[in-house]
Design a protein around this motif. Sequence first.
Motif, PDB file in Angstrom:
ATOM      1  N   ALA A  74     -52.030  49.913 -19.072  1.00 53.87           N
ATOM      2  CA  ALA A  74     -50.990  50.204 -18.114  1.00 53.87           C
ATOM      3  C   ALA A  74     -51.375  50.076 -16.645  1.00 53.87           C
ATOM      4  O   ALA A  74     -50.514  49.555 -15.744  1.00 53.87           O
ATOM      5  CB  ALA A  74     -50.108  51.755 -18.241  1.00 53.87           C
ATOM      6  N   ALA A  75     -52.577  50.652 -16.476  1.00 58.44           N
ATOM      7  CA  ALA A  75     -53.191  50.435 -15.183  1.00 58.44           C
ATOM      8  C   ALA A  75     -53.360  48.875 -14.920  1.00 58.44           C
ATOM      9  O   ALA A  75     -53.176  48.464 -13.759  1.00 58.44           O
ATOM     10  CB  ALA A  75     -54.641  51.241 -15.011  1.00 58.44           C
ATOM     11  N   GLU A  76     -53.755  48.220 -15.932  1.00 58.32           N
ATOM     12  CA  GLU A  76     -54.065  46.627 -15.799  1.00 58.32           C
ATOM     13  C   GLU A  76     -52.767  45.916 -15.360  1.00 58.32           C
ATOM     14  O   GLU A  76     -52.704  45.172 -14.596  1.00 58.32           O
ATOM     15  CB  GLU A  76     -54.698  46.109 -16.858  1.00 58.32           C
ATOM     16  CG  GLU A  76     -54.870  44.630 -16.991  1.00 58.32           C
ATOM     17  CD  GLU A  76     -56.396  44.578 -16.248  1.00 58.32           C
ATOM     18  OE1 GLU A  76     -56.841  43.308 -16.220  1.00 58.32           O
ATOM     19  OE2 GLU A  76     -56.958  45.429 -15.775  1.00 58.32           O
ATOM     20  N   HIS A  77     -51.777  46.389 -15.967  1.00 54.75           N
ATOM     21  CA  HIS A  77     -50.264  45.847 -15.590  1.00 54.75           C
ATOM     22  C   HIS A  77     -49.943  46.000 -14.100  1.00 54.75           C
ATOM     23  O   HIS A  77     -49.530  45.060 -13.303  1.00 54.75           O
ATOM     24  CB  HIS A  77     -49.193  46.558 -16.438  1.00 54.75           C
ATOM     25  CG  HIS A  77     -49.096  46.008 -17.771  1.00 54.75           C
ATOM     26  ND1 HIS A  77     -48.612  44.722 -17.956  1.00 54.75           N
ATOM     27  CD2 HIS A  77     -49.364  46.642 -19.099  1.00 54.75           C
ATOM     28  CE1 HIS A  77     -48.651  44.423 -19.250  1.00 54.75           C
ATOM     29  NE2 HIS A  77     -49.145  45.611 -19.823  1.00 54.75           N
ATOM     30  N   VAL A  78     -50.418  47.104 -13.566  1.00 53.32           N
ATOM     31  CA  VAL A  78     -50.035  47.411 -12.095  1.00 53.32           C
ATOM     32  C   VAL A  78     -50.956  46.616 -11.404  1.00 53.32           C
ATOM     33  O   VAL A  78     -50.728  45.783 -10.200  1.00 53.32           O
ATOM     34  CB  VAL A  78     -50.380  48.749 -11.831  1.00 53.32           C
ATOM     35  CG1 VAL A  78     -50.196  49.010 -10.264  1.00 53.32           C
ATOM     36  CG2 VAL A  78     -49.419  49.646 -12.582  1.00 53.32           C
ATOM     37  N   ALA A  79     -52.459  46.637 -11.473  1.00 49.54           N
ATOM     38  CA  ALA A  79     -53.446  45.782 -11.064  1.00 49.54           C
ATOM     39  C   ALA A  79     -53.060  44.326 -10.818  1.00 49.54           C
ATOM     40  O   ALA A  79     -53.579  43.687  -9.957  1.00 49.54           O
ATOM     41  CB  ALA A  79     -54.807  45.857 -11.254  1.00 49.54           C
ATOM     42  N   LEU A  80     -52.586  43.643 -12.246  1.00 50.43           N
ATOM     43  CA  LEU A  80     -52.309  42.230 -12.097  1.00 50.43           C
ATOM     44  C   LEU A  80     -51.245  41.846 -10.769  1.00 50.43           C
ATOM     45  O   LEU A  80     -51.207  40.716 -10.654  1.00 50.43           O
ATOM     46  CB  LEU A  80     -51.766  41.874 -13.451  1.00 50.43           C
ATOM     47  CG  LEU A  80     -52.500  41.821 -14.540  1.00 50.43           C
ATOM     48  CD1 LEU A  80     -51.995  41.776 -15.905  1.00 50.43           C
ATOM     49  CD2 LEU A  80     -53.491  40.509 -14.453  1.00 50.43           C
TER      50      LEU A  80
END
Length: 315
Positions: A221-227
């Motif tokens: 989920a954090a990766e979706h934000v960082a992308l």
Amino acid sequence: MIIVMSARASEAEVRNVVARIESAGLAAHVSRGMERTVIGAVGEERGLEAGAFEAMAGVERALRVVGDYRIVSREAQPEDSRVRVGRAAFGASGAAWLGGSAQDWSEGALRAVANKVALAGGSLLYAGGGRSHASPYHYQALGVADLERLCDVAGESGLGAVAELRDVRLLDAHLELQTAALLLPPQSLSNIELLREVGRINKAVILQRDNRQTLDEWLTAAEHVALGGNHQIVLCECGGDGQSVSLDVGVLASLYRRTHLPLIVSARQTGGLPPALSLARAALIAGACGLMLDCAAWTEEDARGWRELLAGSAA
């Protein structure tokens, strides 16, 4: 593969790296954060060598990362991230924290909580982040009126406002009212559209998790934000069911090995002040860089007790 550009990399150097990735038949995903640009090579990486990219101008390092979360991984960034929310810095030395109310957002309740946060020496007032009720007759989510009330009370008390966001349609209201950070409750970790939209803005995001989500789901989920380019991400471990006072030190240790993102712990005072203070101390010793405290049930004595603990942790 992840290619991390240096803070001084030029746009031309970024384009050169993208061109090299695309010439190898892969897609390049460029994520522009506040401090650095990260480029992901998506596709079959066979034939790509990290050393070839590290020799290019503007490249800080290149590495292969296995898994669904790459930008937020410890491999992509060995040093701990630092995220500023209002006057608080999460991930720096000492203990940063935010205090507020998970359920009651009436004006009287918010004013009472704001006074307790200020008495304990805090700088951030939050609303929301509690577990939603399954019944359609009791379900409650933070709306525009609640958000406006929170920002008014926080401003009058000299505090930064941190507000729950479950519905992407309310994102514009958060931007207009200039909340200090967005609080995404555990239920939102599977809302990919919300995560991606939050990733496109320049505002800190606090991602909560309870025992219904795995660490991999949390970091994905954090990766979706960082992308989307927003690297201002703070992880908040709620433990148990989001209401009970519990802490798994193994979770904190495992998470620290996997990610550079700052981690805070929700220390709910459901069992009284002494167990909550003990939980908070254990969390900070185990590696958490801050706390999320529900102050609704605090007395003035409780506020002074938390002030003593937090002042000592920040020294």
